[in-house]
Design a protein around this motif. Structure first.
Motif, mmCIF file in Angstrom:
data_model
loop_
_atom_site.group_PDB
_atom_site.id
_atom_site.type_symbol
_atom_site.label_atom_id
_atom_site.label_comp_id
_atom_site.label_asym_id
_atom_site.label_seq_id
_atom_site.Cartn_x
_atom_site.Cartn_y
_atom_site.Cartn_z
ATOM 1 N N VAL A 1 0.859 -1.115 0.020
ATOM 2 C CA VAL A 1 0.029 0.061 0.176
ATOM 3 C C VAL A 1 0.880 1.317 -0.273
ATOM 4 C CG1 VAL A 1 -1.855 1.206 1.296
ATOM 5 C CG2 VAL A 1 -1.825 -1.252 0.998
ATOM 6 N N ALA A 2 0.575 1.968 -0.871
ATOM 7 C CA ALA A 2 1.524 3.306 -1.183
ATOM 8 C C ALA A 2 1.287 4.306 -0.220
ATOM 9 C CB ALA A 2 1.377 3.713 -2.547
ATOM 10 N N VAL A 3 2.391 5.151 0.281
ATOM 11 C CA VAL A 3 2.222 6.089 1.286
ATOM 12 C C VAL A 3 2.770 7.396 0.128
ATOM 13 C CG1 VAL A 3 2.682 7.046 3.376
ATOM 14 C CG2 VAL A 3 2.458 4.802 3.106
ATOM 15 N N PRO A 4 1.927 8.068 -0.085
ATOM 16 C CA PRO A 4 2.446 9.249 -0.957
ATOM 17 C C PRO A 4 3.248 10.372 -0.227
ATOM 18 C CG PRO A 4 -0.040 9.265 -1.045
ATOM 19 C CD PRO A 4 0.466 8.018 -0.431
ATOM 20 N N SER A 5 2.854 10.581 1.062
ATOM 21 C CA SER A 5 3.170 11.543 1.926
ATOM 22 C C SER A 5 2.953 11.231 3.465
ATOM 23 C CB SER A 5 2.989 12.916 1.578
ATOM 24 O OG SER A 5 3.900 13.873 2.532
ATOM 25 N N ALA A 6 3.628 11.255 4.240
ATOM 26 C CA ALA A 6 3.372 11.101 5.611
ATOM 27 C C ALA A 6 4.597 11.757 6.706
ATOM 28 C CB ALA A 6 3.194 9.533 5.912
ATOM 29 N N GLU A 7 4.184 12.119 7.948
ATOM 30 C CA GLU A 7 5.269 12.160 9.016
ATOM 31 C C GLU A 7 5.413 11.229 10.059
ATOM 32 O OE1 GLU A 7 3.834 15.967 9.913
ATOM 33 O OE2 GLU A 7 4.795 17.241 8.294
ATOM 34 N N ILE A 8 6.688 11.265 10.445
ATOM 35 C CA ILE A 8 6.830 10.557 11.786
ATOM 36 C C ILE A 8 7.662 11.299 12.598
ATOM 37 C CG2 ILE A 8 9.033 9.594 10.801
ATOM 38 C CD1 ILE A 8 8.256 6.861 12.238
ATOM 39 N N SER A 9 7.366 11.349 13.772
ATOM 40 C CA SER A 9 8.103 12.077 14.948
ATOM 41 C C SER A 9 9.156 11.136 15.406
ATOM 42 C CB SER A 9 7.048 12.307 16.301
ATOM 43 O OG SER A 9 5.842 13.177 15.759
ATOM 44 N N GLY B 1 16.783 6.763 21.407
ATOM 45 C CA GLY B 1 16.081 5.433 21.453
ATOM 46 C C GLY B 1 15.785 5.127 19.788
ATOM 47 N N SER B 2 14.386 4.598 19.709
ATOM 48 C CA SER B 2 14.199 4.360 18.328
ATOM 49 C C SER B 2 12.695 4.375 18.084
ATOM 50 C CB SER B 2 14.676 3.047 18.008
ATOM 51 O OG SER B 2 13.982 2.105 18.261
ATOM 52 N N THR B 3 12.420 4.338 16.742
ATOM 53 C CA THR B 3 10.847 4.611 16.399
ATOM 54 C C THR B 3 10.756 3.815 15.095
ATOM 55 O OG1 THR B 3 9.058 5.823 16.174
ATOM 56 C CG2 THR B 3 11.058 6.756 14.978
ATOM 57 N N HIS B 4 9.648 3.372 14.663
ATOM 58 C CA HIS B 4 9.396 2.822 13.515
ATOM 59 C C HIS B 4 8.208 3.361 12.673
ATOM 60 C CE1 HIS B 4 7.175 0.342 16.173
ATOM 61 N NE2 HIS B 4 6.515 0.064 15.042
ATOM 62 N N LEU B 5 8.354 3.290 11.410
ATOM 63 C CA LEU B 5 6.762 3.553 10.770
ATOM 64 C C LEU B 5 6.350 2.289 10.005
ATOM 65 C CD1 LEU B 5 7.718 3.698 7.385
ATOM 66 C CD2 LEU B 5 9.159 5.468 8.121
ATOM 67 N N ARG B 6 5.261 2.204 9.805
ATOM 68 C CA ARG B 6 4.376 1.138 9.442
ATOM 69 C C ARG B 6 4.054 1.112 7.987
ATOM 70 N NH1 ARG B 6 2.343 -2.544 13.458
ATOM 71 N NH2 ARG B 6 0.632 -2.675 12.490
#
Length: 144
Positions: free
Chosen positions: A86-94, A99-104
């Motif tokens: 599933v395409a993500v045309p534009s998004a943001e992550i804090s 530490g670490s973070t992740h996007l899904r």
């Protein structure tokens, strides 16, 4: 005068070749800047079809102020949206302080038995230029 012009042309060509052919510094390959006090290091991911997949970012240092926001998008490779993911045309992550973070991203599945495919998660600056890229490898469970 002709000798000087040839020498200048050869020097300019040599300088251009050095700029183009020299390897990129480590900060340009594999790390995403998130401000003067921190670096967010992007990681590649391997995912199975028909599941949510986490693409990890490891934050080293402290983002300026209350944290940093990083823009991202997906880009087709051998895996193509919407059939493979599933395409993500534009998004943001804090980005957290340390530490670490992740996007899904969601990896779709199809009935075809296929080899590994890949698509990219591109991290962008405020002007939309790609700062770094994580590769997501999609594996078909039927092929293993």
């Amino acid at each position: 005068m002709t000798r000087i012009a040839r020498w200048l042309s050869a020097s300019a060509l040599a300088l251009l070749a050095m700029i183009v052919l020299l390897p990129q510094p480590a900060s340009a390959a594999g790390s995403t800047p998130c401000g003067p006090q921190c670096v967010a290091i992007n990681r590649d991911a391997v995912c199975w079809e028909k599941e949510w997949c986490a693409v990890q970012l490891v934050v080293k240092g402290t983002p300026a102020g209350s944290g940093a926001v990083l823009r991202y998008r997906t880009a087709d490779g051998t895996a193509v949206a919407p059939g493979d993911y599933v395409a993500v045309p534009s998004a943001e992550i804090s980005l957290p302080a340390g530490g670490s973070t992740h996007l899904r991203v969601f990896v779709a599945g199809d009935a075809a038995r296929e080899r590994d495919e890949a698509f990219a998660v591109e991290f962008l600056d405020g002007d939309g230029r790609v700062l770094a890229t994580s590769t997501v490898t999609v594996r078909d469970p039927a092929a293993y």
